[in-house]
Scaffold this motif. Structure first.
Motif, short mmCIF file in Angstrom:
data_model
loop_
_atom_site.label_atom_id
_atom_site.label_comp_id
_atom_site.label_asym_id
_atom_site.label_seq_id
_atom_site.Cartn_x
_atom_site.Cartn_y
_atom_site.Cartn_z
N MET A 65 0.82 -1.19 0.00
CA MET A 65 0.00 0.00 0.00
C MET A 65 0.86 1.25 0.00
O MET A 65 0.49 2.27 -0.57
CB MET A 65 -0.93 -0.01 1.20
CG MET A 65 -2.38 -0.30 0.83
SD MET A 65 -3.57 0.09 2.09
CE MET A 65 -3.62 -1.44 2.96
N GLU A 66 2.02 1.18 0.69
CA GLU A 66 2.91 2.33 0.71
C GLU A 66 3.37 2.68 -0.71
O GLU A 66 3.46 3.86 -1.07
CB GLU A 66 4.13 2.04 1.59
CG GLU A 66 3.79 1.91 3.08
CD GLU A 66 3.47 0.48 3.46
OE1 GLU A 66 3.17 -0.33 2.55
OE2 GLU A 66 3.51 0.17 4.67
N ARG A 67 3.65 1.66 -1.51
CA ARG A 67 4.09 1.91 -2.89
C ARG A 67 2.97 2.54 -3.71
O ARG A 67 3.20 3.45 -4.50
CB ARG A 67 4.55 0.59 -3.52
CG ARG A 67 5.16 0.76 -4.91
CD ARG A 67 5.64 -0.59 -5.45
NE ARG A 67 6.61 -1.20 -4.55
CZ ARG A 67 7.09 -2.42 -4.71
NH1 ARG A 67 6.68 -3.17 -5.73
NH2 ARG A 67 7.98 -2.91 -3.87
N LEU A 68 1.75 2.08 -3.50
CA LEU A 68 0.62 2.64 -4.22
C LEU A 68 0.40 4.10 -3.81
O LEU A 68 0.15 4.96 -4.66
CB LEU A 68 -0.64 1.82 -3.93
CG LEU A 68 -1.96 2.34 -4.53
CD1 LEU A 68 -1.85 2.44 -6.05
CD2 LEU A 68 -3.12 1.44 -4.13
N LEU A 69 0.55 4.38 -2.51
CA LEU A 69 0.40 5.75 -2.04
C LEU A 69 1.45 6.65 -2.67
O LEU A 69 1.16 7.78 -3.08
CB LEU A 69 0.52 5.79 -0.51
CG LEU A 69 0.49 7.17 0.14
CD1 LEU A 69 -0.81 7.89 -0.19
CD2 LEU A 69 0.67 7.06 1.65
N SER A 70 2.67 6.15 -2.77
CA SER A 70 3.74 6.94 -3.39
C SER A 70 3.44 7.24 -4.85
O SER A 70 3.65 8.35 -5.33
CB SER A 70 5.07 6.19 -3.26
OG SER A 70 6.10 6.89 -3.92
N SER A 71 2.93 6.24 -5.57
CA SER A 71 2.61 6.46 -6.98
C SER A 71 1.47 7.44 -7.16
O SER A 71 1.46 8.25 -8.09
CB SER A 71 2.27 5.12 -7.65
OG SER A 71 1.09 4.58 -7.10
N TYR A 117 -12.07 0.74 -1.72
CA TYR A 117 -11.90 0.43 -0.30
C TYR A 117 -11.98 -1.08 -0.06
O TYR A 117 -11.13 -1.65 0.64
CB TYR A 117 -12.97 1.15 0.53
CG TYR A 117 -12.98 0.73 1.99
CD1 TYR A 117 -12.14 1.35 2.91
CD2 TYR A 117 -13.81 -0.30 2.42
CE1 TYR A 117 -12.14 0.95 4.24
CE2 TYR A 117 -13.82 -0.71 3.74
CZ TYR A 117 -12.98 -0.08 4.65
OH TYR A 117 -12.96 -0.48 5.96
N ASP A 118 -12.99 -1.72 -0.65
CA ASP A 118 -13.13 -3.17 -0.48
C ASP A 118 -11.92 -3.91 -1.04
O ASP A 118 -11.47 -4.92 -0.47
CB ASP A 118 -14.41 -3.66 -1.16
CG ASP A 118 -15.65 -3.31 -0.35
OD1 ASP A 118 -15.51 -2.99 0.84
OD2 ASP A 118 -16.76 -3.34 -0.92
N LEU A 119 -11.39 -3.42 -2.17
CA LEU A 119 -10.18 -4.05 -2.72
C LEU A 119 -9.01 -3.94 -1.76
O LEU A 119 -8.27 -4.90 -1.53
CB LEU A 119 -9.82 -3.39 -4.05
CG LEU A 119 -10.56 -3.82 -5.31
CD1 LEU A 119 -10.02 -3.06 -6.52
CD2 LEU A 119 -10.42 -5.32 -5.55
N LEU A 120 -8.84 -2.75 -1.17
CA LEU A 120 -7.69 -2.52 -0.31
C LEU A 120 -7.75 -3.36 0.96
O LEU A 120 -6.69 -3.78 1.47
CB LEU A 120 -7.61 -1.03 0.06
CG LEU A 120 -7.30 -0.06 -1.09
CD1 LEU A 120 -7.35 1.38 -0.59
CD2 LEU A 120 -5.94 -0.36 -1.71
#
Length: 437
Positions: free
Chosen positions: A1-7, A236-239
């Motif tokens: 999730m951190e990588r997705l947030l960075s992107s 949200y459900d995916l995460l």
């Protein structure tokens, strides 16, 4: 999730605009390649049941009404079934009812045993009727066809949301449901910040709990605002239920929604809002899961150091604006306050205090403010919501000093009439002395 947030944090606005153009192009090709049709909505007997003539549900995904309450009932309503990210999650994306289709709406609600309704519009917006009132007023009852709707209570948890507890009775059977009306979402625009919508969805999920009946979501057309809400809850459900893989794509999710409901996520600003909201959502999930414990460690090491998570605002704010943490101390959870542009005075009052340039609100008519409030606490449509959307984040700033006679002594140096006299042991410059004579 951190990588997705960075992107998500590194996205280029111009690239997002191009990507939304690709979404629209792919939607046209998808409609042709999959043979998606709108024949039911275009039939002569159903045309008047559509709020907008160019927004018709696809035959392949439309809600088919099987509950017949009179000989005049048909199986048509302008609504679409949308599959969620998990097997037990579904949505109904619907247009707001017309006066002639309110009974059809309640037929659909009863048929699908809907427990939660999300209303993302007001009854009247920009002077136009956008939704017929299909609920009962506080502690009253009203009838639509064979359905009796009773109000059990109404709360206002914040200025953005109205929560109504309703009971619907049909053939001596009664069911309870909850309606959430979001007040702060202008038509064809986006909310001021993501936090309000994310808070709304948390309330919706708490009401829905383990119920497998679909969540009914509607705005006026059931496309733009409705599509954004579906997309955010879907993500949200995916995460929270599935590992995030490298092929995660918001564009693919929006296209999947558009396969089931035409024009879902209707503008590029709404598309951009999904990205900023997902970034805010991920920050919340990371904090709640304890993956940012280093924030508390830093607070323990230095009580005078304040570490705040990134903003969840819709638009990026100047560096001088900050979000406040709870003054109770490091043990309290961060509490965010919204930084909104303040109304500036329309006329400049003469005084001995330093004079600054005035802020003139853009395109706001006299007598209108950013937010009006009734004496009973209900909020009306903000004037800013009634104006055409612009690309400006804040009001335009323009100097009115030069146009105001008598503010500066004759022969004075222009900018000095707006600058305070220097403080300290230094002697004031000669210009100040000359101005004060």
């Amino acid at each position: 999730m951190e990588r997705l947030l960075s992107s998500l944090s590194d996205l280029d606005p111009d690239a997002l605009e191009l990507e939304y153009g690709a979404v629209r192009s792919h939607s046209t090709l998808m409609k042709r390649d999959l043979g998606l049709t709108t024949e039911a909505g275009a039939r002569k007997e159903n045309i008047k049941k559509n709020r907008y003539k160019d927004i018709l549900p696809y035959d392949q995904t439309r809600v088919v009404l099987s509950l017949l309450t009179s000989d005049l009932d048909t199986d048509y309503i302008n609504a679409s079934v949308i599959e969620g990210a998990t097997a037990d999650k579904r949505y109904i994306a619907s247009q707001a009812p017309l006066s002639s289709t309110v009974t059809d709406l309640w037929r659909m609600i009863w048929q699908h045993d809907v427990k939660v309704i999300v209303m993302a519009c007001r009854e009247v917006e920009m002077g136009k009727k956008k939704c017929e009132c299909y609920w009962a007023q506080l502690h009253q009852a009203t009838t639509f066809g064979p359905f009796t709707i009773s109000s059990q209570g109404e709360t206002h948890p914040n200025e953005d949301v109205v929560v109504r507890a309703l009971t619907v009775t049909y053939q001596q059977l009664s069911r309870s449901l909850t309606q959430y009306q979001f007040l702060s979402w202008p038509d064809h625009d986006i909310p001021y910040e993501a936090a309000g919508v994310l808070d709304l969805l948390e309330r919706v999920r708490a009401s829905q709990r383990t119920c497998t009946s679909p969540v009914l979501i509607h705005c006026s057309a059931g496309c733009g605002r409705t599509g954004v809400i579906c997309a955010l809850d879907y993500i949200y459900d995916l995460l929270v239920t599935k590992p995030i893989t490298t092929d995660f794509s918001i564009m693919k999710i929006v296209l999947e929604l558009r396969r089931q409901r035409p024009s879902a996520v209707q503008t590029k600003d709404q598309y951009r809002f999904i990205f900023s909201s997902v970034a805010c959502l991920i920050r919340r999930l990371l904090e709640s899961s304890g993956r940012q414990l280093y924030i508390n460690e830093l607070k323990t090491q230095d009580k005078h150091t304040t570490v705040t998570p990134a903003s969840c605002n819709k638009r990026s704010l100047p560096p001088s604006h900050h979000y406040d943490n709870d003054p109770a101390g490091a043990s309290a959870a961060p509490v965010y306050s919204r930084v909104r542009p303040r109304n500036k005075p329309l006329s400049l009052q003469l005084s001995a205090t330093p004079i600054y340039d005035m802020a003139s609100p853009t395109n706001i008519r006299p007598g209108e403010g950013l937010l009006s409030q009734r004496s009973n606490g209900e909020h009306q449509v903000a004037a800013a919501e009634q104006l055409p959307p612009t690309d400006d984040d804040y009001e335009d700033f323009s100097s009115s000093v030069a146009d105001t006679p008598g503010l500066c002594p004759p022969g004075g140096i222009g900018f000095n009439c707006r600058i305070q006299k220097p403080k300290g042991p230094r002697d004031p410059p000669a210009e100040w002395s000359r101005l004060e004579r």
